[in-house]
Enzyme design. Structure first.
Site, PDB file in Angstrom:
ATOM      1  CG  HIS A  71      -9.846  -6.317  16.250  1.00 55.37           C
ATOM      2  ND1 HIS A  71      -9.338  -5.300  15.468  1.00 55.37           N
ATOM      3  CD2 HIS A  71     -10.209  -7.283  15.380  1.00 55.37           C
ATOM      4  CE1 HIS A  71      -9.430  -5.636  14.200  1.00 55.37           C
ATOM      5  NE2 HIS A  71      -9.944  -6.835  14.115  1.00 55.37           N
ATOM      6  CG  ASN A  93      -2.395   8.072   1.019  1.00 52.43           C
ATOM      7  OD1 ASN A  93      -2.132   8.935   1.845  1.00 52.43           O
ATOM      8  ND2 ASN A  93      -3.374   8.209   0.149  1.00 52.43           N
ATOM      9  NE  ARG A 133      -2.870  11.615   4.500  1.00 55.09           N
ATOM     10  CZ  ARG A 133      -2.356  10.443   4.885  1.00 55.09           C
ATOM     11  NH1 ARG A 133      -2.153   9.464   4.012  1.00 55.09           N
ATOM     12  NH2 ARG A 133      -2.052  10.227   6.142  1.00 55.09           N
ATOM     13  CG  HIS A 184      -1.429   1.338   1.614  1.00 53.87           C
ATOM     14  ND1 HIS A 184      -0.961   2.080   2.687  1.00 53.87           N
ATOM     15  CD2 HIS A 184      -2.410   2.069   1.043  1.00 53.87           C
ATOM     16  CE1 HIS A 184      -1.650   3.212   2.757  1.00 53.87           C
ATOM     17  NE2 HIS A 184      -2.527   3.233   1.780  1.00 53.87           N
TER      18      HIS A 184
END
Lengths: 342, 342
Positions: free
Chosen positions: B176, B114, B116, B112
């Site tokens: 979790h 990204n 910005r 991944h």
């Protein structure tokens, strides 16, 4: 000041909800005929525990889970305290039974049920509901499910179903898709004797409007306990006949692929919006039990849209929008060309 | 008072990020050899739009998406205003390029990226990063990925990598599950000339500690632009050699099933925790482009745990925990018995 619950409120709620887990599991195992539920009991370090029952690889059910839990803690999460500020700083108790079934055959809908009971210092409330998520359109299935749940609600009070049906459409809504999760059913939360039927997030929404029309409903602990009992016990009669009618229908890869694709919406709802999932993850719940609601196999496809005029398009356009399933005659006309009425 | 950005800041950021989309897509298409990117341009009713490019069913990539967008609005969502209260009530501008690749072969990691850039009245900032999520353990792949990104960061300022590496481990963390999403990489947000390297949520966390040790870093718009440029351009060299090394390795159903299972964690992270996904859904972004990060096929299995001593267990125990990939010699000893070093 809220009326105190009966002295044996916790044991009665527990017995109701464990009994519901038992009867539902027995009914589903009989229906499946091959699969059976494996049980795991677990203890939560902060207090409480539960009993998870999961069926994997059944004849009818690709996966199904029915979970009972009873948990305690010192501070409710902010999402709940917003609704019940009197519960701040109070030790809380919550018990619930929840269920999600993912059938193998794409013509059999997925179904979810949850009934729960909370106490926190001076306040207590019931919540719950059940909703149906078909992959292929059958008007009669949506009607049967709603008719059965309406019967259970009406037996306790006729004001319940119209509010809880509308609230269900509001709650099980994927905002980013502009879709309901399926054909709905009933949903309610924060039910106590205050007389406020709808306590949802949208004061200008249709559930609030229906609730205010209903006027005050005489509510007490016994009536709300009876509601959970009636609706919980209505589950098997609301769903089993649908399974019996559909689970032997022949299907192919096209239907399977659409089912896997639509299951993606189920994941999106549960992980982005579902209050029970978020509560469980926020309160250090048992992750495997919380996420047993996720389907065993799921597909996403960028830019998919159903072929115009297909059954898949009918499912998307009609069965993921709020509808008056029990009364709107126009639904029959929409479904007839696809043999999707009965 | 924050230094104003250069007058052509938006067009330079746009050119950088669109150029990044172009060069990444060209590199990936050449690497795949069979698949190609289909482009869709879209306009957002509230202002702005984007250019989504998706590859489906390639030879190497089962699915991959590289998305450029440039959006504007009148009010930033509360999650961002918490960090930048000065932006309240200001019209905002955001541009970014993001990418997720889901390879077919379970020995090739998902990745991944990204980067910005935001402006909102008096404030502006850069954010971004890249992280690697292997399905099978190869120490050298984690090292190569980190080494390459460290080189890009170091070329701009040596204080960056240690903070951004640790921040990445903190950010891409599934609370979790008690797991990182994978072996991490770098992550940063809200970078402006204030000299605060770490602006994350955990003031007692390790990234904050590393950041405070780093002291003030001379930052200005040009330096942060250079950082995005260096890191963005480091993507292909950080990832392509890993693909070339792994994508022809033979695998069977066991490896495929584990890959599908681990992809479930990717979905859980993106829908429950990911800031970019939540920002997109909160600001009425283009749903299909936001959710193109979700894998094409995913599996959940209640109660699964990897066989002790297996490669799947090594992946879970070592490669989903924060590690000092570049310096810890103990990692070699842990990986050697599984031929998981090179």
């Amino acid at each position: 000041m809220l009326q105190a619950p009966p002295p044996d409120s916790r044991s009665r709620a527990r017995a109701l909800l464990m009994g519901l887990q038992d009867s539902i599991c027995a009914g589903l195992a009989a229906l499946d005929g091959e699969g059976s539920f494996a049980e795991e009991s677990w203890v939560r370090p902060e207090g409480g525990g539960g009993r998870s029952r999961v069926m994997k690889g059944g004849r009818v059910f690709e996966q199904g889970g029915v979970n009972f839990s009873e948990v305690e803690g010192d501070q409710l999460p902010p999402s709940i305290l917003n609704q019940r500020p009197e519960a701040a700083g109070q030790r809380w108790f919550a018990t619930g039974t929840s269920m999600v079934l993912h059938p193998r055959n794409p013509f059999v809908p997925t179904v979810h049920l949850n009934y729960r009971y909370f106490e926190a210092g001076p306040v207590w409330w019931f919540g719950g509901g059940a909703d149906l998520t078909p992959y292929y359109p059958f008007l009669e299935d949506a009607r049967h499910f709603h008719r059965t749940l309406k019967g259970a609600c009406d037996a306790v009070h006729p004001a319940y179903y119209p509010v809880f049906k509308t609230w269900c459409d509001e709650y099980f809504f994927l905002k980013h898709r502009g879709e309901t999760r399926g054909v709905g059913g009933i949903f309610y939360d924060y039910q106590d004797p205050s007389g406020t039927l709808y306590t949802g997030q949208d004061p200008s929404g249709p559930a609030a409007a229906v609730s205010s029309q209903s006027g005050a409903v005489a509510q007490n602990w016994e009536q709300l306990f009876a509601l959970a009992s009636a609706c919980g016990n209505a589950f098997l009669p609301s769903y089993v006949p649908i399974v019996e009618k559909r689970h032997d229908l022949a299907y192919g890869d096209r239907e399977r692929q659409f089912q896997l694709y639509r299951r993606g919406r189920y994941v999106e709802f549960n992980l982005v919006f579902d209050r029970g999932t978020i509560f469980g993850l926020q309160t250090n719940g048992r992750t495997e039990s919380i996420l047993m609601s996720l389907p065993p196999l799921v597909r996403w496809e960028y830019g998919y849209s159903a072929e115009p005029g297909s059954r898949e398009a009918l499912l998307t356009e009609l069965f993921t929008r709020p509808q008056n399933w029990l009364e709107d005659p126009a639904l029959v006309e929409r479904c007839r060309p696809h043999q999707a009425v009965d």
